[in-house]
Design a protein around this motif. Structure first.
Motif, PDB file in Angstrom:
ATOM      1  N   SER A  40      20.574 -29.543  10.236  1.00 60.78           N
ATOM      2  CA  SER A  40      21.323 -29.376   9.589  1.00 60.78           C
ATOM      3  C   SER A  40      22.911 -29.902  10.504  1.00 60.78           C
ATOM      4  CB  SER A  40      21.399 -27.771   9.410  1.00 60.78           C
ATOM      5  OG  SER A  40      21.449 -26.681  10.132  1.00 60.78           O
ATOM      6  N   ASP A  41      23.376 -29.548   9.440  1.00 63.92           N
ATOM      7  CA  ASP A  41      25.443 -29.949   9.566  1.00 63.92           C
ATOM      8  C   ASP A  41      25.082 -28.544   9.905  1.00 63.92           C
ATOM      9  OD1 ASP A  41      25.386 -28.800   6.752  1.00 63.92           O
ATOM     10  OD2 ASP A  41      26.933 -30.961   6.709  1.00 63.92           O
ATOM     11  N   ILE A  42      26.894 -28.056  10.174  1.00 63.99           N
ATOM     12  CA  ILE A  42      27.039 -27.110  10.337  1.00 63.99           C
ATOM     13  C   ILE A  42      27.488 -26.054   9.516  1.00 63.99           C
ATOM     14  CG2 ILE A  42      29.885 -27.667  10.012  1.00 63.99           C
ATOM     15  CD1 ILE A  42      31.170 -26.074  13.019  1.00 63.99           C
ATOM     16  N   TYR A  43      27.216 -26.818   7.964  1.00 62.68           N
ATOM     17  CA  TYR A  43      27.230 -26.026   6.825  1.00 62.68           C
ATOM     18  C   TYR A  43      25.968 -25.405   6.548  1.00 62.68           C
ATOM     19  CZ  TYR A  43      31.882 -27.542   5.806  1.00 62.68           C
ATOM     20  OH  TYR A  43      33.276 -27.814   6.059  1.00 62.68           O
ATOM     21  N   LYS A  44      24.728 -25.538   7.684  1.00 61.01           N
ATOM     22  CA  LYS A  44      23.302 -25.085   7.183  1.00 61.01           C
ATOM     23  C   LYS A  44      22.253 -25.988   6.077  1.00 61.01           C
ATOM     24  CE  LYS A  44      23.888 -22.041  10.465  1.00 61.01           C
ATOM     25  NZ  LYS A  44      23.516 -21.817  11.486  1.00 61.01           N
ATOM     26  N   ASP A  45      23.581 -27.498   5.752  1.00 57.27           N
ATOM     27  CA  ASP A  45      23.042 -28.416   4.852  1.00 57.27           C
ATOM     28  C   ASP A  45      22.290 -29.800   5.316  1.00 57.27           C
ATOM     29  OD1 ASP A  45      24.373 -27.459   2.425  1.00 57.27           O
ATOM     30  OD2 ASP A  45      26.051 -28.614   2.794  1.00 57.27           O
ATOM     31  N   PRO A  46      20.860 -30.241   5.091  1.00 58.56           N
ATOM     32  CA  PRO A  46      19.782 -30.948   5.535  1.00 58.56           C
ATOM     33  C   PRO A  46      20.213 -31.514   5.757  1.00 58.56           C
ATOM     34  CG  PRO A  46      19.230 -30.584   3.371  1.00 58.56           C
ATOM     35  CD  PRO A  46      20.223 -29.397   3.034  1.00 58.56           C
ATOM     36  N   MET A  47      19.957 -32.562   7.194  1.00 62.84           N
ATOM     37  CA  MET A  47      20.854 -33.788   7.657  1.00 62.84           C
ATOM     38  C   MET A  47      19.354 -35.273   7.171  1.00 62.84           C
ATOM     39  SD  MET A  47      23.952 -33.863   9.276  1.00 62.84           S
ATOM     40  CE  MET A  47      23.798 -35.268   9.329  1.00 62.84           C
ATOM     41  N   LEU A  68      17.842 -27.179  14.430  1.00 63.06           N
ATOM     42  CA  LEU A  68      18.530 -27.473  15.027  1.00 63.06           C
ATOM     43  C   LEU A  68      20.182 -27.360  14.300  1.00 63.06           C
ATOM     44  CD1 LEU A  68      16.600 -30.577  16.669  1.00 63.06           C
ATOM     45  CD2 LEU A  68      16.752 -28.153  17.426  1.00 63.06           C
ATOM     46  N   THR A  69      20.339 -27.033  14.431  1.00 61.86           N
ATOM     47  CA  THR A  69      22.152 -27.351  14.129  1.00 61.86           C
ATOM     48  C   THR A  69      23.372 -27.690  14.647  1.00 61.86           C
ATOM     49  OG1 THR A  69      21.762 -25.318  13.282  1.00 61.86           O
ATOM     50  CG2 THR A  69      23.872 -25.837  12.900  1.00 61.86           C
ATOM     51  N   MET A  70      24.119 -28.710  13.978  1.00 63.28           N
ATOM     52  CA  MET A  70      24.712 -29.599  14.824  1.00 63.28           C
ATOM     53  C   MET A  70      26.354 -29.069  14.759  1.00 63.28           C
ATOM     54  SD  MET A  70      24.968 -33.448  13.643  1.00 63.28           S
ATOM     55  CE  MET A  70      25.405 -33.758  12.332  1.00 63.28           C
ATOM     56  N   ASN A  71      26.831 -28.734  15.332  1.00 61.43           N
ATOM     57  CA  ASN A  71      28.596 -28.378  15.577  1.00 61.43           C
ATOM     58  C   ASN A  71      29.314 -28.803  14.833  1.00 61.43           C
ATOM     59  OD1 ASN A  71      29.077 -30.198  17.170  1.00 61.43           O
ATOM     60  ND2 ASN A  71      30.579 -29.501  18.533  1.00 61.43           N
ATOM     61  N   LEU A  72      29.276 -30.445  12.882  1.00 58.93           N
ATOM     62  CA  LEU A  72      30.006 -30.918  12.736  1.00 58.93           C
ATOM     63  C   LEU A  72      29.495 -30.926  11.139  1.00 58.93           C
ATOM     64  CD1 LEU A  72      30.566 -34.743  13.324  1.00 58.93           C
ATOM     65  CD2 LEU A  72      28.760 -33.279  14.129  1.00 58.93           C
ATOM     66  N   SER A  73      30.305 -31.938  10.347  1.00 57.03           N
ATOM     67  CA  SER A  73      30.034 -31.497   9.047  1.00 57.03           C
ATOM     68  C   SER A  73      29.521 -33.131   9.383  1.00 57.03           C
ATOM     69  CB  SER A  73      30.615 -31.668   8.488  1.00 57.03           C
ATOM     70  OG  SER A  73      31.728 -32.515   8.286  1.00 57.03           O
ATOM     71  N   LYS A 101      34.614 -25.578   3.709  1.00 55.74           N
ATOM     72  CA  LYS A 101      34.139 -26.794   3.489  1.00 55.74           C
ATOM     73  C   LYS A 101      35.399 -28.010   1.662  1.00 55.74           C
ATOM     74  CE  LYS A 101      29.783 -28.691   2.065  1.00 55.74           C
ATOM     75  NZ  LYS A 101      28.260 -28.665   1.957  1.00 55.74           N
ATOM     76  N   ASN A 102      34.428 -28.922   1.802  1.00 55.56           N
ATOM     77  CA  ASN A 102      35.819 -29.732   0.611  1.00 55.56           C
ATOM     78  C   ASN A 102      34.957 -29.671  -0.402  1.00 55.56           C
ATOM     79  OD1 ASN A 102      38.133 -29.771   2.379  1.00 55.56           O
ATOM     80  ND2 ASN A 102      37.177 -32.327   2.944  1.00 55.56           N
ATOM     81  N   LEU A 103      35.283 -29.105  -1.436  1.00 56.13           N
ATOM     82  CA  LEU A 103      35.021 -29.377  -2.477  1.00 56.13           C
ATOM     83  C   LEU A 103      34.288 -30.464  -3.010  1.00 56.13           C
ATOM     84  CD1 LEU A 103      36.484 -26.336  -4.896  1.00 56.13           C
ATOM     85  CD2 LEU A 103      34.246 -26.474  -4.178  1.00 56.13           C
TER      86      LEU A 103
END
Length: 917
Positions: free
Chosen positions: A41-48, A105-110, A137-139
């Motif tokens: 996932s990215d820094i927002y916990k959204d799946p990559m 596994l979480t990245m440190n960027l979006s 996070k941008n809308l």
């Protein structure tokens, strides 16, 4: 429905064929257990998603691609994982020991290759962002929506924001559009003099004229709405001459005159017009004051705006003044009264401004897309065509595609359509949109946006809006507002109940507090949970206007004994039936307000450091409750309260200076309908008003504490992560932690919300148990609400015994037998799946953190999908479910592997997928 024997046999044959087919195609290994893997996932916990990762272990190297959930399946063991994203290299180590385990596994960027700012609330972020999983996070707004105030909101045309709004909107609202009463409407179709005050004139067709002055507005308080019709001259004379004061001219196309608009008036607004190909686009005479010129396209004139140096207090905002010989022209040497031009686009003129004493920060190197026309009839049948003109004002600066969107709001629904303009946008793009709509009053917005986000020299012209009606002959019109003592209360849900047919129509007052609906003729009751009912009789071709729904309101005016306002005092309001609460804080004037449900009883508590607490119980049978609370000082210290568990159902009360322009457009449509259809006016039956209930001066003791704590329990109050003993003095609502003592061992049982205000919580009848049954851990925590003053849900801490992640909760468990019944029945299929966020550690032990109103919980120990109860997934489970489907034989709830509360063929398919790996 019961199956006959033939149907059952046929069903069994079909299911058996499906099983055999899947076994043969998937090469089933029946002893494979639950799959394991990693999720990225990215820094927002959204799946990559669709991310290629490299995987190493002691013997192998291979590549995998993450699925739509960011998941990649692996076996057990130790792995090194690396990948590259946004030119950054990432290396992770994953140790997966148990089947069913997933390493996150979480990245440190979006995913957009950015490192966002951290946040605790959306207010910490930019206006076009919200706080999401701890980061700004941008809308991502759909076409036709714009990001503002941390939300995606409709792009309202001819409406200006921020600095522009501060300069122009307030004045316009006060002078031109603030009235909420319906105004007389007349149609015009040719050049004429508008000589009647307090009237709206609608132009119904284009005018081609050689008159010296086409439209002469000689009276005060007049609105001219051209509805995007064109007034075309012969290169001489004046298109629109304004002599009367407090006039609005909008939606006009004015072309080929000596002066397109001659402004010889005060307190007048020229708004949303196209002024083109004139000698003087807009000319202002000497001595005019408080006029406003905004959101106009002024193009291809000799002088766009003329003689501003002798007009004072003029507001020129959000205009496009482009491709004229002179953009803004002052023919006299006196320039000391020149206006602030900083919020306009003044570009591509031979001379942009011919004097020096002015302010302008136009960026003429940026592209500019605009909606310059939206054509919609005032009254339509259910089939409607909306015509729109989209323009690329600086074609040399942008030649890619764009999207034009139409949003139609009304009748308690929103409809939208998009059209894409291909690359090389021409100067004009005339587009048509077709809609089929039920009866109602509608507000339509057309907007344009680029496919890829770009900066524009002016994004205030990206939308235009108007209103229209769909109404049939056998229908009437209901129009009103939700208010409290003359103050508009927005966003109130209403129902219109037909007393004859039982039909219920839903509607909501808008952001200004106004509502409108087109119902069939009949007798109706207008209802809201925040007000008394209003009865209405609707006849065909009638209007029921001035329907005022009086909304309940609690107002607290908090001061000290010297009548000095107490700012930031905490107000806790509790609805006594449900114990739902809301926390408010007084503003700088000591005021706190709340919109309560009609007929409900509330307890009100007020706390302020160094002041005595206030308490009052009210029954909301009154439309308002107003308390002037004078609080004496006492030796009290207010301790911070954690109120995160309580539902906040406060309704935001907006300022009366909200978007008046939208309301004016809707009222213009309603006025037009009334005049056009010669509607009769009927008054609503509102009944008598009930007076307000007044509060008074209250004092109270400061603190209380818990009594009768059982000897085997430790009870503490949790504040800011620290614990204080329950025999300390407290006031208000606190989080209390209950811990069981067994010998030298302490086991946490739960956290509960306790109201310490004015009453000692009695823990004498608390049931608190924890332990094991059939190798399963359980916890029971039961409190008598009336004795302990418990409020809302609580957290149960259930020891992690087998680490299955499956927890069953019982609402009324008080003993071990209740727990065993839950285990025996597989929780009747109502288990919960815990995740890592639901697990906490106390000492060396881990616990499930279960938020619930239930009193007992147990960790279940079975494999989901294990229909034949042999603690593994195999073909026996498949045939057990098939047997159940055909013969309705018993099957345990655990067979529901996909946790959809149904045991069916989908569970069979998923079990086979798991078996196949």
């Amino acid at each position: 429905m019961k199956m006959n024997r033939k149907t059952k046999i046929l069903g069994m044959m079909v299911l058996t064929l499906v099983v055999v087919f899947l076994i043969l195609c998937l090469n089933v290994n029946a002893d494979v257990h639950l799959a394991t893997g990693v999720s990225v996932s990215d820094i927002y916990k959204d799946p990559m998603t669709n991310l290629t990762i490299n995987i190493f272990n002691s013997t192998d190297f291979y590549n995998r691609t993450t699925n739509n959930y960011g998941y990649c399946k692996l076996g057990t063991g130790n792995f090194s994982i690396n990948f590259t994203y946004c030119n950054n290299s990432y290396n992770f180590s994953a140790s997966i020991n148990d089947y069913g385990e997933v390493e996150n596994l979480t990245m440190n960027l979006s995913s957009a290759c950015q490192i966002p700012n951290s946040c605790n609330a959306s207010e910490n972020c930019s206006d076009n962002q919200n706080c999401y999983n701890g980061y700004c996070k941008n809308l991502n707004c759909n076409a036709g929506y714009t990001a503002r105030n941390h939300q995606c909101k409709f792009a309202i045309g001819c409406k200006i924001w921020g600095k522009v709004g501060a300069k122009a909107v307030v004045k316009v609202g006060a002078k031109a559009v603030a009235k909420s009463s319906l105004q007389a409407v007349s149609e015009i179709s040719d050049c004429t003099t508008l000589s009647e005050e307090n009237k709206t004139y609608i132009l119904t067709q284009d005018i081609n004229t050689s008159e010296n002055t086409c439209i002469n507005i000689s009276s005060d308080n007049v609105v001219l709405d051209c509805r995007w019709h064109k007034i075309y001259g012969n290169s001489n004379g004046i298109g629109i001459k304004i002599i009367g004061n407090n006039v609005m001219v909008e939606n006009c196309i004015i072309e080929n005159f000596s002066a397109g608009i001659m402004l010889n008036a005060n307190a007048t607004t020229v708004y949303c017009n196209i002024i083109q190909n004139n000698l003087k686009g807009l000319a202002s005479s000497e001595g005019n004051v408080y006029n406003e010129i905004y959101k106009n396209l002024i193009i291809y004139n000799e002088a766009g705006i003329h003689r501003l140096d002798i007009s004072t207090n003029i507001s020129i905002v959000a205009n496009e003044i482009i491709k004229n010989t002179f953009g803004v022209y002052a023919p006299f040497t006196n320039a000391s009264k020149s206006p602030d031009l900083s919020n306009n686009v003044i570009c591509s003129n031979d001379v942009n401004v011919n004097f020096t004493d002015y302010t302008n920060i136009s960026n003429c190197t940026l592209p500019d897309l605009a909606i310059t026309r939206i054509e919609v009839p005032l009254i339509s049948d259910e089939n409607l065509t909306i015509n729109v003109t989209a323009e690329n004002l600086f074609r040399n600066l942008y030649n890619n595609s764009a999207v034009v969107s139409i949003i139609v709001e009304g009748n308690n629904q929103t409809t939208f359509k998009n059209q894409t303009i291909d690359t090389n946008i021409s100067l004009h793009n005339n587009l048509s949109f077709n809609f089929s709509l039920p009866s109602g009053i509608y507000f339509v917005t057309a907007s344009i946006s680029t496919v890829s986000e770009i900066n524009e020299s002016n994004n205030l012209n990206n939308a235009l809006s108007n209103a229209f009606a769909v109404i049939k002959e056998n229908q009437g019109l209901v129009y009103g507002k939700t208010e409290h003592s003359g103050r508009l209360i927005p966003n109130i849900n209403l129902t219109l109940n037909n007393s004859n047919t039982g039909e219920i129509l839903n509607l909501t007052s808008d952001e200004n507090g106004f509502f409108e609906i087109v119902p069939d003729e009949g007798n109706y009751t207008l209802k809201s949970v925040y007000s008394n009912d209003v009865t209405i009789n609707v006849s065909k071709n009638s209007i029921i206007s001035n329907v005022n729904i009086s909304i309940n309101l609690i107002t607290l005016n908090v001061t000290d004994i010297n009548n000095l306002s107490l700012e930031n005092a905490k107000v806790v309001i509790i609805e006594t039936n449900t114990n739902k609460s809301v926390v408010l804080f007084t503003n700088e004037n000591g005021i706190a307000e709340f919109v309560p449900l009609n007929g409900h009883t509330y307890e009100i508590f007020m706390f302020k450091d160094g002041y005595a607490p206030f308490h009052e119980t009210i029954n909301q049978t009154y439309p308002s409750y107003t308390a002037e609370i004078h609080i004496p000082t006492e030796e009290c210290i207010e301790i911070p309260k954690d109120t995160s568990y309580f539902e906040n159902y406060t309704l935001k009360i907006y300022s009366d200076l909200q978007n008046k322009i939208r309301q004016t457009k809707i009222e213009r449509v309603i006025s037009y309908i009334v005049n056009k259809k010669n509607m009769s006016v009927i008054l609503p039956n509102v009944g008598a008003k009930i007076g307000a209930k007044m509060g008074g001066v209250k004092t109270a003791k400061c603190y209380v504490n818990i009594t009768n704590i059982p000897e085997n329990l430790t009870v503490s109050v949790i504040e800011n992560g620290t614990e204080k003993p329950a025999n300390s003095s407290f006031n208000g609502i606190e989080i209390v932690r209950i811990v069981k003592r067994i010998g030298n061992k302490t086991i946490p049982l739960g956290d509960v919300n306790i109201n310490f205000t004015y009453k000692n919580p009695d823990f004498g009848n608390v049931t608190a148990k924890t332990g094991e049954t059939e190798n399963l851990s359980f916890a029971i925590l039961h409190l008598e609400v009336n004795e302990t003053n418990k409020i809302g849900e609580k957290i149960l801490y259930l020891p992690v015994k087998n680490n299955t992640g499956i927890v069953c909760v019982n609402d009324n468990a008080t003993n071990l037998n209740d727990i065993n019944v839950m285990v025996e029945n597989d929780c009747n299929g109502n288990w919960r799946i815990m995740n890592e966020n639901n697990i906490v550690t106390f000492g060396n032990n881990t616990y499930y953190k279960v938020l619930s109103n239930g009193t007992g919980a147990v960790e279940l120990n079975f494999v989901l999908g294990d229909a034949n109860k042999n603690n593994m997934l195999d073909l026996g489970d498949v045939f057990k479910i098939i047997e159940y489907s055909v013969t309705s034989s018993h099957v345990p709830a655990r067979a529901d592997i996909n946790d959809d509360k149904e045991i069916d063929i989908f569970d069979v398919v998923e079990i086979l997928e798991w078996i196949s790996g």
